[in-house]
Design a protein around this motif. Structure first.
Motif, PDB file in Angstrom:
ATOM      1  N   VAL A   1      -3.768  92.374   8.986  1.00  0.00           N
ATOM      2  CA  VAL A   1      -4.904  91.809   9.714  1.00  0.00           C
ATOM      3  C   VAL A   1      -5.297  90.501   9.022  1.00  0.00           C
ATOM      4  CG1 VAL A   1      -7.281  92.169  10.439  1.00  0.00           C
ATOM      5  CG2 VAL A   1      -5.681  94.105  10.367  1.00  0.00           C
TER       6      VAL A   1
ATOM      7  N   SER B   1     -10.146  91.606  -4.531  1.00  0.00           N
ATOM      8  CA  SER B   1      -9.558  90.805  -3.453  1.00  0.00           C
ATOM      9  C   SER B   1     -10.266  91.037  -2.121  1.00  0.00           C
ATOM     10  CB  SER B   1      -8.071  91.141  -3.298  1.00  0.00           C
ATOM     11  OG  SER B   1      -7.909  92.486  -2.870  1.00  0.00           O
ATOM     12  N   ARG B   2     -11.151  92.039  -2.055  1.00  0.00           N
ATOM     13  CA  ARG B   2     -12.032  92.335  -0.919  1.00  0.00           C
ATOM     14  C   ARG B   2     -11.400  93.179   0.184  1.00  0.00           C
ATOM     15  NH1 ARG B   2     -14.032  86.294   0.384  1.00  0.00           N
ATOM     16  NH2 ARG B   2     -12.479  86.669   1.994  1.00  0.00           N
ATOM     17  N   GLN B   3     -10.085  93.250   0.238  1.00  0.00           N
ATOM     18  CA  GLN B   3      -9.468  93.973   1.347  1.00  0.00           C
ATOM     19  C   GLN B   3      -9.587  95.477   1.150  1.00  0.00           C
ATOM     20  OE1 GLN B   3      -5.586  92.612   2.307  1.00  0.00           O
ATOM     21  NE2 GLN B   3      -5.524  93.739   4.224  1.00  0.00           N
ATOM     22  N   MET B   4     -10.122  96.142   2.152  1.00  0.00           N
ATOM     23  CA  MET B   4     -10.257  97.596   2.115  1.00  0.00           C
ATOM     24  C   MET B   4      -8.880  98.224   2.320  1.00  0.00           C
ATOM     25  SD  MET B   4     -13.597  98.415   1.995  1.00  0.00           S
ATOM     26  CE  MET B   4     -14.122  99.747   3.036  1.00  0.00           C
TER      27      MET B   4
ATOM     28  N   THR C   1     -11.814  82.135   5.232  1.00  0.00           N
ATOM     29  CA  THR C   1     -12.032  83.107   4.159  1.00  0.00           C
ATOM     30  C   THR C   1     -13.421  82.956   3.550  1.00  0.00           C
ATOM     31  OG1 THR C   1     -10.976  81.608   2.604  1.00  0.00           O
ATOM     32  CG2 THR C   1      -9.595  83.300   3.591  1.00  0.00           C
TER      33      THR C   1
ATOM     34  N   LEU D   1     -15.941  91.876   7.848  1.00  0.00           N
ATOM     35  CA  LEU D   1     -14.625  92.495   7.857  1.00  0.00           C
ATOM     36  C   LEU D   1     -14.172  92.790   9.279  1.00  0.00           C
ATOM     37  CD1 LEU D   1     -15.220  95.054   4.967  1.00  0.00           C
ATOM     38  CD2 LEU D   1     -13.761  93.037   4.854  1.00  0.00           C
TER      39      LEU D   1
ATOM     40  N   PHE E   1      -7.817  97.047   7.506  1.00  0.00           N
ATOM     41  CA  PHE E   1      -8.786  95.968   7.354  1.00  0.00           C
ATOM     42  C   PHE E   1      -8.131  94.669   6.916  1.00  0.00           C
ATOM     43  CE2 PHE E   1     -13.002  97.868   7.706  1.00  0.00           C
ATOM     44  CZ  PHE E   1     -12.710  99.217   7.658  1.00  0.00           C
ATOM     45  N   GLY E   2      -8.777  93.566   7.312  1.00  0.00           N
ATOM     46  CA  GLY E   2      -8.441  92.271   6.770  1.00  0.00           C
ATOM     47  C   GLY E   2      -9.214  92.035   5.477  1.00  0.00           C
ATOM     48  N   ALA E   3      -8.997  90.873   4.875  1.00  0.00           N
ATOM     49  CA  ALA E   3      -9.647  90.545   3.605  1.00  0.00           C
ATOM     50  C   ALA E   3     -11.057  89.997   3.785  1.00  0.00           C
ATOM     51  CB  ALA E   3      -8.796  89.567   2.811  1.00  0.00           C
ATOM     52  N   GLY E   4     -11.447  89.761   5.019  1.00  0.00           N
ATOM     53  CA  GLY E   4     -12.824  89.386   5.285  1.00  0.00           C
ATOM     54  C   GLY E   4     -13.099  87.893   5.249  1.00  0.00           C
ATOM     55  N   SER E   5     -14.229  87.545   5.834  1.00  0.00           N
ATOM     56  CA  SER E   5     -14.767  86.182   5.793  1.00  0.00           C
ATOM     57  C   SER E   5     -16.106  86.250   5.065  1.00  0.00           C
ATOM     58  CB  SER E   5     -14.981  85.626   7.203  1.00  0.00           C
ATOM     59  OG  SER E   5     -13.768  85.475   7.891  1.00  0.00           O
ATOM     60  N   ARG E   6     -16.209  85.529   3.971  1.00  0.00           N
ATOM     61  CA  ARG E   6     -17.452  85.519   3.187  1.00  0.00           C
ATOM     62  C   ARG E   6     -18.353  84.415   3.719  1.00  0.00           C
ATOM     63  NH1 ARG E   6     -19.811  88.958   0.031  1.00  0.00           N
ATOM     64  NH2 ARG E   6     -17.999  89.213  -1.291  1.00  0.00           N
TER      65      ARG E   6
ATOM     66  N   LEU F   1     -20.138  89.670   3.710  1.00  0.00           N
ATOM     67  CA  LEU F   1     -18.694  89.678   3.961  1.00  0.00           C
ATOM     68  C   LEU F   1     -18.487  90.319   5.325  1.00  0.00           C
ATOM     69  CD1 LEU F   1     -15.779  89.254   2.811  1.00  0.00           C
ATOM     70  CD2 LEU F   1     -15.925  91.623   1.995  1.00  0.00           C
TER      71      LEU F   1
END
Lengths: 117, 118
Positions: A4, B42-45, A9, A90, A108-113, A88
Motif C-alpha cells: 500500500v 517506520s510507522r507502517q502497521m 509522506t 493511515l 497498511f501503508g506507511a502513512g502521511s504525517r 498520522l
C-alpha cells in the motif's frame, strides 16, 4: 509486489487550509480504509470504501471527505484544517472489507504525517 | 459498543527473554477475529498474529503466540526470545461490524510501547 503506497509522506499546512492525501492499494485489493492516528493513540476509523462506494464512516466532522477511483486508489480530503487534525493518516487495503479472514486482513501503508500550524 | 483496552503503556524486556503484552476487549458477538499489529518507527502497521474466536487453540507464529481467553475476553501476546527488532508499538485490534453495510472497521487499543534492552 508493491504494498500500500501513500503520498505525501510528510506535509505541513496552516489552519484553515485544505489537504488531499492519496493512497494506492495492493494490486487486486478493492477495499480502502482510512484511519487517523494521533500521537500516542491507536488508529481511529475515518472511512471505508469498497468498489468505489462508501461503506462506512467514523465519527469525524463533514470537513473530512474521501472517494475511491475506478482503479481502486483513494483520496482523503480535509477542509478548514484545525490544529487538532495534526496526525498520522493511515490507509489500509484488503480484497474485501470483511471480518478479517484470509484476504480480508488489512494491509497498511506507511502513512502521511500531517502537521497543522 | 465494542472496546479494546491495553493497560500497559510501556514494557521493557531483555534481549532473548520473554514478554507478555495484555489486551482485553468487550463484545457481544460470539464469532470474531482478534489481531496484534506491530508499528515500528517506520510507522507502517504490520500484522503480527491473528486469532479466530471459534478456535480454542491459541495462534502461534514463530516466536509470537497468543493466550486467548474467550470467557474473560482477554487476548495477550507473548514474544519469546525477544530481539532488538521487536522494539515497536504493539496494537491489539478487533474488527467491528459496520451496521447495514456488511463490512467491518477495526477498533484499536491505545498501544503498548515495547523496549528491548541489549
Amino acid at each position: 509486489d508493491a504494498g500500500v503506497t501513500q503520498s505525501p509522506t510528510h506535509l505541513i499546512k496552516t489552519r484553515g487550509q485544505h489537504v488531499t492525501l492519496r493512497c494506492s492499494p495492493i494490486s487486486g485489493h478493492k477495499s480502502v480504509s482510512w484511519y487517523q492516528q494521533v500521537l500516542g493513540q491507536g488508529p481511529q476509523f475515518i472511512f471505508q470504501y469498497y468498489e468505489k462506494e462508501e461503506r462506512g464512516r467514523g465519527n469525524f466532522p463533514d470537513r473530512f471527505s474521501a472517494r475511491q477511483f475506478p482503479n481502486y486508489s483513494s483520496e482523503l480530503n480535509v477542509n478548514a484544517l484545525l490544529l487538532g487534525d495534526s496526525a498520522l493518516y493511515l490507509c489500509a487495503s484488503s480484497f474485501w472489507p470483511g471480518r478479517g479472514s484470509g484476504a480480508n486482513v488489512l494491509t497498511f501503508g506507511a502513512g502521511s504525517r500531517l502537521t497543522v500550524l | 459498543a465494542q472496546t479494546v483496552t491495553q493497560s500497559q503503556p510501556e514494557m521493557s524486556v531483555q534481549e532473548a527473554e520473554t514478554v507478555t503484552l495484555s489486551c482485553t476487549y468487550d463484545t457481544s458477538e460470539s464469532d470474531y477475529y482478534l489481531f496484534w499489529y506491530k508499528q515500528p518507527p517506520s510507522r507502517q502497521m504490520i500484522l503480527v498474529i491473528r486469532q479466530e474466536a471459534y478456535k480454542q487453540q491459541n495462534a502461534t507464529e514463530n516466536r509470537f503466540s497468543v493466550n486467548f481467553q474467550k470467557a474473560a475476553k482477554s487476548f495477550s501476546l507473548k514474544i519469546s526470545d525477544s530481539q532488538l527488532g521487536d522494539a515497536a508499538m504493539y496494537f491489539c485490534a478487533y474488527p467491528s461490524a459496520l451496521a447495514a453495510s456488511g463490512t467491518y472497521k477495526y477498533i484499536f487499543g491505545t498501544g503498548t510501547r515495547l523496549k528491548v534492552l541489549a
